[in-house]
Design a protein around this motif. Structure first.
Motif, PDB file in Angstrom:
ATOM      1  N   ALA A  29       0.783  -1.073   0.188  1.00  2.33           N
ATOM      2  CA  ALA A  29       0.057   0.024  -0.157  1.00  2.33           C
ATOM      3  C   ALA A  29       0.545   1.654  -0.259  1.00  2.33           C
ATOM      4  CB  ALA A  29      -0.775  -0.272   0.997  1.00  2.33           C
ATOM      5  N   ALA A  30       0.831   2.308  -0.892  1.00  2.00           N
ATOM      6  CA  ALA A  30       1.210   3.211  -0.888  1.00  2.00           C
ATOM      7  C   ALA A  30       1.058   4.637   0.100  1.00  2.00           C
ATOM      8  CB  ALA A  30       0.654   4.273  -2.356  1.00  2.00           C
ATOM      9  N   SER A  31       0.035   3.980   0.661  1.00  2.00           N
ATOM     10  CA  SER A  31      -0.187   5.571   1.096  1.00  2.00           C
ATOM     11  C   SER A  31       0.771   5.427   3.198  1.00  2.00           C
ATOM     12  CB  SER A  31      -2.109   5.473   2.127  1.00  2.00           C
ATOM     13  OG  SER A  31      -2.473   6.710   3.192  1.00  2.00           O
ATOM     14  N   PRO A  32       0.205   3.858   3.074  1.00  2.00           N
ATOM     15  CA  PRO A  32       1.076   3.634   4.487  1.00  2.00           C
ATOM     16  C   PRO A  32       2.767   4.570   4.311  1.00  2.00           C
ATOM     17  CG  PRO A  32      -0.116   1.605   4.507  1.00  2.00           C
ATOM     18  CD  PRO A  32      -0.017   2.745   3.159  1.00  2.00           C
ATOM     19  N   LEU A  33       3.480   3.681   3.037  1.00  2.00           N
ATOM     20  CA  LEU A  33       4.460   4.507   2.715  1.00  2.00           C
ATOM     21  C   LEU A  33       5.184   5.419   2.906  1.00  2.00           C
ATOM     22  CD1 LEU A  33       6.476   2.352   0.378  1.00  2.00           C
ATOM     23  CD2 LEU A  33       7.179   2.406   1.839  1.00  2.00           C
ATOM     24  N   SER A  34       3.494   6.166   2.547  1.00  2.00           N
ATOM     25  CA  SER A  34       3.709   7.200   2.397  1.00  2.00           C
ATOM     26  C   SER A  34       4.216   8.254   3.223  1.00  2.00           C
ATOM     27  CB  SER A  34       2.570   8.300   0.704  1.00  2.00           C
ATOM     28  OG  SER A  34       2.882   9.480   0.799  1.00  2.00           O
TER      29      SER A  34
ATOM     30  N   GLU B 211      14.909   6.229   2.396  1.00  2.00           N
ATOM     31  CA  GLU B 211      14.754   4.227   1.661  1.00  2.00           C
ATOM     32  C   GLU B 211      12.964   4.678   1.765  1.00  2.00           C
ATOM     33  OE1 GLU B 211      16.354   1.080   0.879  1.00  2.00           O
ATOM     34  OE2 GLU B 211      17.195   2.320   0.846  1.00  2.00           O
ATOM     35  N   ALA B 212      12.478   5.388   2.726  1.00  2.00           N
ATOM     36  CA  ALA B 212      11.181   4.826   2.509  1.00  2.00           C
ATOM     37  C   ALA B 212      10.945   5.551   0.952  1.00  2.00           C
ATOM     38  CB  ALA B 212      10.343   5.612   3.838  1.00  2.00           C
ATOM     39  N   PHE B 213      11.131   7.205   0.911  1.00  2.00           N
ATOM     40  CA  PHE B 213      10.957   7.571  -0.218  1.00  2.00           C
ATOM     41  C   PHE B 213      11.313   6.828  -1.417  1.00  2.00           C
ATOM     42  CE2 PHE B 213      10.123  11.258   2.115  1.00  2.00           C
ATOM     43  CZ  PHE B 213       9.220  11.879   1.425  1.00  2.00           C
ATOM     44  N   TYR B 214      12.595   6.271  -1.438  1.00  2.00           N
ATOM     45  CA  TYR B 214      12.230   4.773  -2.772  1.00  2.00           C
ATOM     46  C   TYR B 214      11.728   3.708  -2.037  1.00  2.00           C
ATOM     47  CZ  TYR B 214      15.440   1.627  -5.396  1.00  2.00           C
ATOM     48  OH  TYR B 214      15.770   0.642  -6.148  1.00  2.00           O
ATOM     49  N   LYS B 215      11.433   3.178  -1.530  1.00  2.00           N
ATOM     50  CA  LYS B 215      10.535   2.028  -1.573  1.00  2.00           C
ATOM     51  C   LYS B 215       9.064   2.789  -2.233  1.00  2.00           C
ATOM     52  CE  LYS B 215      12.266  -0.914   1.871  1.00  2.00           C
ATOM     53  NZ  LYS B 215      11.971  -1.327   2.959  1.00  2.00           N
ATOM     54  N   LEU B 216       9.065   3.982  -1.749  1.00  2.00           N
ATOM     55  CA  LEU B 216       7.973   4.004  -2.781  1.00  2.00           C
ATOM     56  C   LEU B 216       7.956   3.921  -4.144  1.00  2.00           C
ATOM     57  CD1 LEU B 216       4.701   5.497  -1.472  1.00  2.00           C
ATOM     58  CD2 LEU B 216       5.987   7.527  -1.860  1.00  2.00           C
TER      59      LEU B 216
ATOM     60  N   THR C 176      13.801  10.784  -2.515  1.00  2.00           N
ATOM     61  CA  THR C 176      14.432  10.123  -2.325  1.00  2.00           C
ATOM     62  C   THR C 176      16.136  10.877  -2.094  1.00  2.00           C
ATOM     63  OG1 THR C 176      13.631   8.063  -2.759  1.00  2.00           O
ATOM     64  CG2 THR C 176      16.394   8.091  -2.731  1.00  2.00           C
ATOM     65  N   LEU C 177      16.584  11.544  -3.070  1.00  2.00           N
ATOM     66  CA  LEU C 177      17.619  12.389  -3.481  1.00  2.00           C
ATOM     67  C   LEU C 177      17.517  13.339  -2.590  1.00  2.00           C
ATOM     68  CD1 LEU C 177      18.020  11.755  -7.647  1.00  2.00           C
ATOM     69  CD2 LEU C 177      18.874  10.066  -5.362  1.00  2.00           C
TER      70      LEU C 177
ATOM     71  N   PRO D 240      22.562   5.078  -5.007  1.00  2.00           N
ATOM     72  CA  PRO D 240      22.357   5.121  -6.939  1.00  2.00           C
ATOM     73  C   PRO D 240      21.592   4.888  -7.641  1.00  2.00           C
ATOM     74  CG  PRO D 240      23.804   3.797  -5.046  1.00  2.00           C
ATOM     75  CD  PRO D 240      22.971   4.756  -3.928  1.00  2.00           C
ATOM     76  N   GLU D 241      20.551   4.319  -6.825  1.00  2.00           N
ATOM     77  CA  GLU D 241      19.178   3.631  -7.613  1.00  2.00           C
ATOM     78  C   GLU D 241      18.555   4.059  -7.861  1.00  2.00           C
ATOM     79  OE1 GLU D 241      19.427   0.523  -8.612  1.00  2.00           O
ATOM     80  OE2 GLU D 241      21.241  -0.071  -7.951  1.00  2.00           O
ATOM     81  N   ALA D 242      17.995   5.738  -7.447  1.00  2.00           N
ATOM     82  CA  ALA D 242      17.564   7.106  -7.259  1.00  2.00           C
ATOM     83  C   ALA D 242      18.233   7.490  -8.065  1.00  2.00           C
ATOM     84  CB  ALA D 242      17.067   7.184  -5.579  1.00  2.00           C
ATOM     85  N   GLN D 243      19.212   7.478  -8.351  1.00  2.00           N
ATOM     86  CA  GLN D 243      19.719   7.993  -9.483  1.00  2.00           C
ATOM     87  C   GLN D 243      19.789   7.933 -10.525  1.00  2.00           C
ATOM     88  OE1 GLN D 243      24.287   8.507  -8.135  1.00  2.00           O
ATOM     89  NE2 GLN D 243      23.692  10.868  -6.468  1.00  2.00           N
TER      90      GLN D 243
END
Length: 186
Positions: free
Chosen positions: A61-66, A83-88, A108-109, A116-119
């Motif tokens: 679910a996106a809402s709990p992550l957000s 990390e939470a924004f990246y998983k979102l 995330t950035l 690196p992965e978000a970049q």
């Protein structure tokens, strides 16, 4: 509970009851409401905990992550928020929500500029789209006339035009350069 919707301990207890009864949707809703109420009081650690609990029930679910990402950002936990924004962002990618994914990766950035992965994902989302293929019925472009062969640059030998003298033959000396004209006055 409806009469005490602002009673945070009662809301926590209700979420636990919902989990025990197997009503996951109601438990997630209660925990997210709890996270919102803690956030409104700027109790970011408690808001993050409620969001984590909701996420443990429904990890897709996106809402709990957000809510978790925002609570961690407000609490000053940049690595956790990153990390939470990246998983979102990954979740939004999986749901084919490209714009939301790109926004999450940008957050995330903001929290961790060297992630690196978000970049990679942000750079990938701003790269130019591929040119559309030419229609099948389109006339092929005419070929440009072949350019004449270029002469080798000064001082460069074209080895294909040179024939080697027979082995052991002496090479004739090069003729002397022409003499410069002499101007004589009368």
């Amino acid at each position: 509970l409806k009469a005490e919707k602002d009673n945070l301990p009662a809301l926590e207890a209700w979420a636990e009851v919902c989990v025990k009864k197997g009503n996951k949707a109601e438990a997630v809703t209660s925990l997210l409401s709890l996270a919102d109420k803690y956030a409104a009081k700027s109790e970011w650690d408690k808001a993050a905990e409620a969001a984590r609990n909701a996420l443990s029930i429904d990890e897709n679910a996106a809402s709990p992550l957000s809510k978790l990402a925002e609570a961690l950002r407000q609490a000053g936990d940049k690595p956790g928020a990153a990390e939470a924004f990246y998983k979102l962002g990954l979740l939004y990618e999986k749901q084919n929500k490209g714009e939301l994914a790109a926004e999450a990766f940008k957050h995330t950035l903001e929290m961790n500029p060297s992630h690196p992965e978000a970049q990679k994902r942000v750079l990938g989302s701003v790269s130019a789209p591929a040119a559309p293929a030419a229609p099948v019925h389109a006339k092929a472009p005419e070929a440009a006339p072949a350019a004449p062969p270029k002469a080798p640059a000064s001082g460069v030998l074209d080895l294909e035009d040179i024939t080697a003298p027979p082995f052991g033959a002496s090479k004739a000396p090069a003729p002397p350069p022409p003499a410069a004209p002499v101007h004589v006055e009368n």
